[in-house]
Design a protein around this motif. Structure first.
Motif, PDB file in Angstrom:
ATOM      1  N   ASP A  31     -10.862   9.189  87.564  1.00 54.19           N
ATOM      2  CA  ASP A  31     -10.412   8.529  86.349  1.00 54.19           C
ATOM      3  C   ASP A  31      -8.903   8.276  86.392  1.00 54.19           C
ATOM      4  O   ASP A  31      -8.447   7.192  86.024  1.00 54.19           O
ATOM      5  CB  ASP A  31     -10.779   9.373  85.125  1.00 54.19           C
ATOM      6  CG  ASP A  31     -10.544   8.640  83.822  1.00 54.19           C
ATOM      7  OD1 ASP A  31     -10.971   7.462  83.714  1.00 54.19           O
ATOM      8  OD2 ASP A  31      -9.935   9.230  82.916  1.00 54.19           O
ATOM      9  N   ASP A  32      -8.127   9.249  86.859  1.00 56.29           N
ATOM     10  CA  ASP A  32      -6.675   9.067  86.964  1.00 56.29           C
ATOM     11  C   ASP A  32      -6.331   7.980  87.976  1.00 56.29           C
ATOM     12  O   ASP A  32      -5.433   7.165  87.743  1.00 56.29           O
ATOM     13  CB  ASP A  32      -5.984  10.375  87.356  1.00 56.29           C
ATOM     14  CG  ASP A  32      -5.924  11.368  86.208  1.00 56.29           C
ATOM     15  OD1 ASP A  32      -6.074  10.951  85.038  1.00 56.29           O
ATOM     16  OD2 ASP A  32      -5.747  12.573  86.490  1.00 56.29           O
ATOM     17  N   ILE A  33      -7.033   7.955  89.090  1.00 60.30           N
ATOM     18  CA  ILE A  33      -6.801   6.922  90.105  1.00 60.30           C
ATOM     19  C   ILE A  33      -7.115   5.552  89.523  1.00 60.30           C
ATOM     20  O   ILE A  33      -6.346   4.599  89.685  1.00 60.30           O
ATOM     21  CB  ILE A  33      -7.632   7.195  91.372  1.00 60.30           C
ATOM     22  CG1 ILE A  33      -7.091   8.442  92.085  1.00 60.30           C
ATOM     23  CG2 ILE A  33      -7.617   5.982  92.305  1.00 60.30           C
ATOM     24  CD1 ILE A  33      -7.961   8.932  93.222  1.00 60.30           C
ATOM     25  N   ARG A  34      -8.232   5.437  88.828  1.00 57.85           N
ATOM     26  CA  ARG A  34      -8.624   4.156  88.229  1.00 57.85           C
ATOM     27  C   ARG A  34      -7.565   3.679  87.229  1.00 57.85           C
ATOM     28  O   ARG A  34      -7.188   2.514  87.216  1.00 57.85           O
ATOM     29  CB  ARG A  34      -9.989   4.274  87.543  1.00 57.85           C
ATOM     30  CG  ARG A  34     -10.549   2.962  87.043  1.00 57.85           C
ATOM     31  CD  ARG A  34     -11.935   2.988  86.457  1.00 57.85           C
ATOM     32  NE  ARG A  34     -12.813   4.012  86.193  1.00 57.85           N
ATOM     33  CZ  ARG A  34     -13.146   5.240  86.670  1.00 57.85           C
ATOM     34  NH1 ARG A  34     -12.725   5.683  87.395  1.00 57.85           N
ATOM     35  NH2 ARG A  34     -13.955   6.106  86.383  1.00 57.85           N
ATOM     36  N   LYS A  35      -7.054   4.600  86.403  1.00 62.64           N
ATOM     37  CA  LYS A  35      -6.017   4.246  85.426  1.00 62.64           C
ATOM     38  C   LYS A  35      -4.740   3.787  86.117  1.00 62.64           C
ATOM     39  O   LYS A  35      -4.115   2.804  85.712  1.00 62.64           O
ATOM     40  CB  LYS A  35      -5.719   5.439  84.513  1.00 62.64           C
ATOM     41  CG  LYS A  35      -6.817   5.718  83.512  1.00 62.64           C
ATOM     42  CD  LYS A  35      -6.507   6.954  82.694  1.00 62.64           C
ATOM     43  CE  LYS A  35      -7.644   7.313  81.769  1.00 62.64           C
ATOM     44  NZ  LYS A  35      -7.386   8.560  81.040  1.00 62.64           N
ATOM     45  N   ASP A  36      -4.343   4.501  87.173  1.00 63.63           N
ATOM     46  CA  ASP A  36      -3.131   4.127  87.910  1.00 63.63           C
ATOM     47  C   ASP A  36      -3.265   2.752  88.549  1.00 63.63           C
ATOM     48  O   ASP A  36      -2.363   1.923  88.463  1.00 63.63           O
ATOM     49  CB  ASP A  36      -2.814   5.157  88.999  1.00 63.63           C
ATOM     50  CG  ASP A  36      -2.305   6.478  88.447  1.00 63.63           C
ATOM     51  OD1 ASP A  36      -2.095   6.583  87.215  1.00 63.63           O
ATOM     52  OD2 ASP A  36      -2.124   7.411  89.253  1.00 63.63           O
ATOM     53  N   VAL A  37      -4.399   2.498  89.186  1.00 62.22           N
ATOM     54  CA  VAL A  37      -4.623   1.212  89.847  1.00 62.22           C
ATOM     55  C   VAL A  37      -4.644   0.077  88.820  1.00 62.22           C
ATOM     56  O   VAL A  37      -4.069  -0.992  89.038  1.00 62.22           O
ATOM     57  CB  VAL A  37      -5.910   1.240  90.694  1.00 62.22           C
ATOM     58  CG1 VAL A  37      -6.301  -0.147  91.171  1.00 62.22           C
ATOM     59  CG2 VAL A  37      -5.733   2.180  91.880  1.00 62.22           C
ATOM     60  N   THR A  38      -5.274   0.312  87.679  1.00 63.35           N
ATOM     61  CA  THR A  38      -5.305  -0.694  86.617  1.00 63.35           C
ATOM     62  C   THR A  38      -3.896  -0.998  86.129  1.00 63.35           C
ATOM     63  O   THR A  38      -3.515  -2.162  85.972  1.00 63.35           O
ATOM     64  CB  THR A  38      -6.188  -0.225  85.449  1.00 63.35           C
ATOM     65  OG1 THR A  38      -7.522  -0.053  85.930  1.00 63.35           O
ATOM     66  CG2 THR A  38      -6.193  -1.222  84.310  1.00 63.35           C
ATOM     67  N   THR A  87      -4.327  -5.639  77.076  1.00 64.38           N
ATOM     68  CA  THR A  87      -5.567  -4.926  77.401  1.00 64.38           C
ATOM     69  C   THR A  87      -5.276  -3.642  78.176  1.00 64.38           C
ATOM     70  O   THR A  87      -5.927  -2.622  77.944  1.00 64.38           O
ATOM     71  CB  THR A  87      -6.498  -5.834  78.226  1.00 64.38           C
ATOM     72  OG1 THR A  87      -6.839  -6.970  77.438  1.00 64.38           O
ATOM     73  CG2 THR A  87      -7.761  -5.108  78.654  1.00 64.38           C
ATOM     74  N   ASP A  88      -4.279  -3.697  79.059  1.00 68.22           N
ATOM     75  CA  ASP A  88      -3.958  -2.535  79.887  1.00 68.22           C
ATOM     76  C   ASP A  88      -2.930  -1.607  79.253  1.00 68.22           C
ATOM     77  O   ASP A  88      -2.443  -0.677  79.890  1.00 68.22           O
ATOM     78  CB  ASP A  88      -3.500  -2.997  81.271  1.00 68.22           C
ATOM     79  CG  ASP A  88      -4.637  -3.641  82.046  1.00 68.22           C
ATOM     80  OD1 ASP A  88      -5.818  -3.307  81.775  1.00 68.22           O
ATOM     81  OD2 ASP A  88      -4.368  -4.494  82.909  1.00 68.22           O
ATOM     82  N   GLY A  89      -2.602  -1.841  77.976  1.00 66.29           N
ATOM     83  CA  GLY A  89      -1.762  -0.909  77.228  1.00 66.29           C
ATOM     84  C   GLY A  89      -0.275  -0.986  77.490  1.00 66.29           C
ATOM     85  O   GLY A  89       0.451  -0.050  77.173  1.00 66.29           O
TER      86      GLY A  89
END
Length: 124
Positions: A31-38, A87-89
């Motif tokens: 989940d952290d990796i996905r958030k960082d990549v996004t 969308t990505d905050g």
């Protein structure tokens, strides 16, 4: 010295993965990796990145109509870029009449500050 094959990857993403020669240390969760990549991919486009920089430099928010001429792209391209940043905050938006004004989030400010620090290290 005999080369040892790497051990099997850890099943828990928070565990260290070690082979015979080194250790990768603490790993991030999926989940952290996905958030960082996004987050990183949201800024990996010239229009989005430049728009974010300009928004972060403003004090009262920036309207799409102000960004299009300075970025040299169409208003629809700016709107699309801002939608992705929202969308990505990385930006917030507020409506005032028929216009929307965008402001950088604390997350965006932190990311831009980190990039500034890295750039300064490169020049040392």
């Amino acid at each position: 010295m005999k080369n040892e094959p790497p051990t099997e990857p850890a099943t828990d993403p928070q565990q260290s993965v070690e082979c015979g020669c080194c250790s990768t240390g603490q790993l991030l969760s999926e989940d952290d990796i996905r958030k960082d990549v996004t987050l990183l991919s949201a800024t990996a486009n010239y229009t989005r990145y430049e728009a974010l920089r300009r928004i972060a430099a403003s004090t009262n928010g920036v309207c799409v109509c102000e960004l299009a001429p300075t970025l040299g792209v169409s208003q629809s391209a700016v709107s699309h870029a801002l939608s992705r940043l929202h969308t990505d905050g990385l930006v917030t938006r507020r409506k005032d009449g028929r216009w929307r004004y965008y402001e950088a989030t604390a997350q965006a400010e932190t990311l831009l500050s980190a990039l500034d620090t890295i750039r300064q290290m490169d020049h040392e």
